[in-house]
Enzyme design. Structure first.
Site, PDB file in Angstrom:
ATOM      1  N   ARG A   8     -47.853 -17.638  16.396  1.00 51.13           N
ATOM      2  CA  ARG A   8     -48.723 -17.425  15.432  1.00 51.13           C
ATOM      3  C   ARG A   8     -49.602 -18.764  15.182  1.00 51.13           C
ATOM      4  NH1 ARG A   8     -48.402 -13.918  11.075  1.00 51.13           N
ATOM      5  NH2 ARG A   8     -49.200 -14.548   9.042  1.00 51.13           N
TER       6      ARG A   8
ATOM      7  N   GLU B 113     -53.414 -25.365   5.166  1.00 52.12           N
ATOM      8  CA  GLU B 113     -53.419 -24.540   6.381  1.00 52.12           C
ATOM      9  C   GLU B 113     -54.282 -23.297   6.202  1.00 52.12           C
ATOM     10  OE1 GLU B 113     -51.387 -20.463   7.606  1.00 52.12           O
ATOM     11  OE2 GLU B 113     -51.970 -21.109   5.687  1.00 52.12           O
TER      12      GLU B 113
ATOM     13  N   ARG C 289     -52.225 -21.527  13.872  1.00 52.21           N
ATOM     14  CA  ARG C 289     -52.940 -21.798  12.493  1.00 52.21           C
ATOM     15  C   ARG C 289     -53.306 -23.183  12.729  1.00 52.21           C
ATOM     16  NH1 ARG C 289     -52.612 -17.067  12.071  1.00 52.21           N
ATOM     17  NH2 ARG C 289     -52.324 -15.845  10.280  1.00 52.21           N
TER      18      ARG C 289
ATOM     19  N   CYS D  81     -59.671 -17.857   4.041  1.00 49.60           N
ATOM     20  CA  CYS D  81     -60.896 -18.340   4.803  1.00 49.60           C
ATOM     21  C   CYS D  81     -62.102 -17.451   4.109  1.00 49.60           C
ATOM     22  CB  CYS D  81     -60.611 -17.948   6.236  1.00 49.60           C
ATOM     23  SG  CYS D  81     -61.692 -18.553   7.306  1.00 49.60           S
TER      24      CYS D  81
END
Length: 421
Positions: free
Chosen positions: A175, A128, A177, A85
């Site tokens: 988690r 992802e 995502r 990112c």
């Protein structure tokens, strides 16, 4: 029919495990024909070593992907990867050749370059990232994702996305995502998406909806267009907006965005932290010494205190408490890269066992991401490094379920397309 896959930013192979080994490794629908893993900040390429040990070195590249020509990457059907990112804004316009390019060193633009230069573009993308991608940067909420979507639109792709919390579908870790699937305009799936009711696609017909069912209040849908080129989007998108227009679920086709907020719909078996613990196999160095417990308790506890900066400035500091030890009857908190090592930490997991309080082992961290036991065990790879790998990895089960749904979508779309021609 086997789907030929190229895996970028491969890490220790989470995407590959999900596609080739989930749920039946003896007859996978996907075949990784080329992979790349490069860690720029370290001389020893630990993740690539693990990848090669598990999958072989043939057709695996351990070079900086930015230095690899697109012609060196074999033609493939599906491009996958969990890319970093970063700031995706467009830096400049080139007058003579390639049009718009992004900032140097930003790995999204490496993907963009490969897609741009490939004569036979991959038909599908499966990518992802962390969910804050939908909200970054803070001064132009959603701009980075808008730039990405527009760049894919310019290359002839339609995109669907969803933020998925693995634990909400019975997996052992909380988690969260963002996963997105892109379909090239040459595919039957693209044409099927274009003809569909967009809300129906996101709730019922789409690849991700089939893998991970949802419910929603359809009154919260938002539609808008990504107008202008990449430079103008970089400069103007949501300039005065306090909130990102991108919800946790959505799609983009032909520059038009349709997005809404969904909630997980799951009634199946749930795996909790207690289910994945090793019993009687844990060495003493994972247990917390009694003299260290006060430090752990302090770091995990609530605080309201005056602190001082290095320059001598005093300020009020406060934070809430963490669950300590971690609850065994719920999915675990998100694994972080700093799970390894003996030092006390606010964020490391600590569990209560018959022998006392202890940290999680590398095998337990692998299990929380649904990797095979000891996938990252290799001579010269420390337990701390193994924990780091899992902090960076994705939940293999999420990839497996989306991969299975994508394979079905491709097959159904081809049959549907044949029947209408």
């Amino acid at each position: 029919m086997k789907i030929k896959v190229v895996e970028l930013f491969a890490g220790v192979g989470g995407f590959r495990l999900g596609l080739e080994g989930f749920p039946k490794p003896e007859s996978p629908n996907y075949e990784v024909i080329w992979s790349n893993q490069w860690e720029p900040s370290t001389k020893m390429q630990h993740a690539s070593r693990v990848y090669e040990a598990r999958f072989g070195s043939e057709h695996h590249s351990n070079q900086d992907i930015a230095s690899i020509g697109s012609a060196e990457i074999p033609d493939h059907d599906l491009l996958v990867g969990g890319f970093p990112c970063q700031d995706y804004s467009v830096a400049t316009t080139l007058h003579n050749s390639k049009g718009l390019i992004g900032k140097k060193g930003v790995l999204w633009w490496t993907i963009h370059r490969i897609l741009s230069e490939k004569k036979n573009k991959p038909k599908y993308l499966f990518l992802e990232n962390v969910d804050r991608l939908l909200k970054s940067p803070s001064n132009q909420r959603g701009r980075d994702y808008a730039v990405m979507l527009k760049s894919l639109d310019d290359l002839g792709y339609a995109v669907e996305w969803r933020v998925i919390n693995a634990a909400e579908y019975g997996m052992p870790q909380r988690r969260r995502r963002i996963f997105f699937i892109a379909y090239h305009k040459s595919t039957s799936a693209y044409k099927k998406l274009l003809k569909s009711n967009k809300t129906d696609w996101l709730l019922k017909q789409g690849t991700i909806a089939n893998a991970f069912p949802v419910r929603t209040d359809v009154s919260n849908c938002l539609d808008f267009e990504l107008n202008g080129d990449l430079v103008s989007i970089t400069e103007t998108f949501n300039k005065d907006g306090k909130l990102s227009p991108f919800q946790n679920t959505g799609l983009m086709s032909q520059g038009k965005v349709h997005t809404l907020k969904t909630m997980a719909s799951f009634e199946g078996k749930r795996t909790v932290l207690g289910d994945i613990l090793q019993n009687g196999e844990v060495t003493e160095d994972f247990f917390i010494a009694e003299e260290d417990l006060p430090k752990w308790s302090y770091l995990k506890g609530a605080k309201k205190e005056i602190r001082k900066t290095a320059a001598g400035f005093e300020y009020n500091y406060s934070e809430g408490s963490m669950v300590f030890p971690d609850a065994l009857d719920n999915a675990s908190r998100t694994i972080i890269t700093g799970e390894g090592g003996k030092s006390a930490s606010r964020f490391k997991h600590v569990v209560h066992t018959k022998k006392g309080l202890r940290r999680l082992t590398p095998v337990e961290l692998e299990r929380l991401n649904m990797f095979p036991d000891n996938h990252t065990k290799l001579e010269g790879i420390t337990d701390t490094k193994r924990a780091f790998f899992m902090g960076n990895a994705l939940v293999v089960g999420v990839v497996g379920k989306i991969g299975a749904a994508l394979y079905q979508q491709i097959g159904q779309s081809e049959v549907h397309d044949d029947s209408t021609t």
